[in-house]
Write an enzyme that holds these catalytic residues in place. Sequence first.
Site, PDB file in Angstrom:
ATOM      1  CG  HIS A 125       9.151   4.492   3.611  1.00 42.20           C
ATOM      2  ND1 HIS A 125       9.948   3.527   3.918  1.00 42.20           N
ATOM      3  CD2 HIS A 125       8.371   4.908   4.465  1.00 42.20           C
ATOM      4  CE1 HIS A 125       9.611   3.388   5.266  1.00 42.20           C
ATOM      5  NE2 HIS A 125       8.687   4.081   5.475  1.00 42.20           N
ATOM      6  CB  CYS A 155      -6.013  -8.870 -23.235  1.00 42.75           C
ATOM      7  SG  CYS A 155      -7.272  -7.689 -22.596  1.00 42.75           S
TER       8      CYS A 155
END
Length: 201
Positions: free
Chosen positions: A85, A170
């Site tokens: 990272h 949805c």
Amino acid sequence: MESYPGAASLVERKFHVLVGVTGSVAALKLPFLVSKLLDIPGLEVTVVTTERAKHFYNPQDIPVTLYSDSDEWEMWKHRSDPVLHIDLRRWADLMLVAPLDANTLGKVASGICDNLLTCVIRAWDRSKPLLFCPAMNTVMWEHPLTAQQVDQLKAFGYVEIPCVDKKLVCGDQGLGAMAEVETIVDKVKEVLSQHSGVQQS
Ligand SMILES: CC(C)(CO)[C@@H](O)C(=O)NCCC(=O)N/C=C\S
């Protein structure tokens, strides 16, 4: 090219774009987004994914390096090993989190860094641009937490590419759909032009 010190700095390297992807259904657009970014001359793209985002795309459709949490742990076994990272925050000139789901928005707003992507963001050099594209169901978008957390990210100096009003997967109609890929790419180009302007000055 002579091999005098600093020679490398005279060679125009590519502009490094780090794309973060999280677990909104909008992550299904990742292959399209990456391909449109790669159409921009001079860009190099790397992707960091969360585990949940993997549900929405096929890694074989991503023609660039794709890092996920296990890569951090594979890479670091001994004190002298690289810390992924941190390497990624150094490599990147710009970060684009697209989509930014409700979960990761909440984590970033409060500093939680429990995976590779949130660790890169938590370590981010705020002198470099970080663009984020919220994407979530309308009722999540309308929860009062969302505005607070988006405002917190903007207070950090990160740039919002706002969600749009659409019929969502949805069936709900309303805000929460990720900005169109063309909009996102145009924003990256805009920031890139500012950056290259700096280089020319
Ligand atoms: C998926 C896509 C891009 C299709 O046009 C669009 O619906 C969208 O951005 N949705 C993100 C919102 C979301 O995560 N909804 C989750 C539950 S409804």
